[in-house]
Design a protein around this motif. Structure first.
Motif, PDB file in Angstrom:
ATOM      1  N   HIS A  63       0.832  -1.206   0.000  1.00  0.00           N
ATOM      2  CA  HIS A  63       0.000   0.000   0.000  1.00  0.00           C
ATOM      3  C   HIS A  63       0.870   1.261   0.000  1.00  0.00           C
ATOM      4  O   HIS A  63       1.981   1.261   0.517  1.00  0.00           O
ATOM      5  N   ARG A  64       0.283   2.294  -0.521  1.00  0.00           N
ATOM      6  CA  ARG A  64       0.844   3.633  -0.395  1.00  0.00           C
ATOM      7  C   ARG A  64      -0.353   4.564  -0.185  1.00  0.00           C
ATOM      8  O   ARG A  64      -1.243   4.631  -1.034  1.00  0.00           O
ATOM      9  N   ASN A  65      -0.362   5.242   0.948  1.00  0.00           N
ATOM     10  CA  ASN A  65      -1.460   6.164   1.272  1.00  0.00           C
ATOM     11  C   ASN A  65      -2.830   5.488   1.100  1.00  0.00           C
ATOM     12  O   ASN A  65      -3.717   6.005   0.440  1.00  0.00           O
ATOM     13  N   SER A  66      -2.988   4.334   1.687  1.00  0.00           N
ATOM     14  CA  SER A  66      -4.222   3.532   1.661  1.00  0.00           C
ATOM     15  C   SER A  66      -4.643   3.047   0.271  1.00  0.00           C
ATOM     16  O   SER A  66      -5.735   2.543   0.085  1.00  0.00           O
ATOM     17  N   GLU A  67      -3.776   3.189  -0.706  1.00  0.00           N
ATOM     18  CA  GLU A  67      -4.033   2.665  -2.059  1.00  0.00           C
ATOM     19  C   GLU A  67      -3.185   1.417  -2.263  1.00  0.00           C
ATOM     20  O   GLU A  67      -2.006   1.396  -1.896  1.00  0.00           O
ATOM     21  N   ASN A 124      -8.087  -1.262  -5.426  1.00  0.00           N
ATOM     22  CA  ASN A 124      -8.334  -1.299  -3.985  1.00  0.00           C
ATOM     23  C   ASN A 124      -9.246  -2.451  -3.564  1.00  0.00           C
ATOM     24  O   ASN A 124      -9.502  -2.625  -2.379  1.00  0.00           O
TER      25      ASN A 124
END
Length: 182
Positions: A63-67, A124
């Motif tokens: 993940h990166r920033n909830s993505e 997602n």
């Protein structure tokens, strides 16, 4: 005439497996032998042997920033010696070949699942997608294993047994690019 019968035991790895359980991974040039069947035979059954095999599946998401930005997945075909058994006095190489084909069918579904995973687009909803693919794969595996035993009459119908051996070999070749490592 002695009726020879074998049963395939499909195991849901998530529910029945322990991390310390001994397994044998499917490999192209490695065949099962009766020495691998270490479980206690069931009493009061017509079965000569039981093969316990299943799909082991895991994945991790990055993940990166909830993505979700990436993922890795691991899919393996495993044989479970302690849950597999045979009756020594009634077993022979023909029945062992029938049992091997159950393990090969498990590998076939591993390859199909790897192929499906290779087609997945990162998004997602990836966790849900991967879980659904795994569940569907297990359901299709169970159906094919049952159909194999039904059509081959648990190896008694030699013509059907030969047909299944050819079919599985052809399907394994079709998904060769997704085979388990040797």
């Amino acid at each position: 005439m002695l009726q020879l019968k074998s049963i395939f035991l499909f195991l849901s790895i998530v529910l029945l497996s322990t991390s310390n359980e001994v397994t044998i991974s499917w490999r192209n040039n490695y065949k099962l032998s009766w020495e691998h069947f270490k479980g206690q035979p069931q009493k009061n059954t017509d079965a000569v042997a039981v093969t316990a095999s299943g799909i082991t599946f895991s994945y991790s998401l990055k993940h990166r920033n909830s993505e979700v930005i990436d993922f890795t997945a691991n899919v393996e075909a495993h044989f479970y010696p302690e849950k597999s058994w045979y009756i020594k006095e009634r077993a022979n190489q023909y029945i062992l070949a029938h049992e091997q084909l159950h393990f090969d069918i498990t590998e076939l579904h591993v390859r199909k699942l790897r192929h499906q995973i290779s087609q997945v687009k990162i998004n997602n909803f990836l966790k849900k997608t991967l879980d659904r693919l795994h569940q569907n794969s297990n359901e299709e595996l169970a159906k094919m294993q049952k159909r194999y035993d039904t059509e081959s009459h648990n190896s008694i119908n030699t013509e059907a047994q030969t047909k299944w051996q050819k079919f599985v070999a052809k399907e394994l070749e079709k998904y060769e690019a997704y085979k388990s490592a040797d």
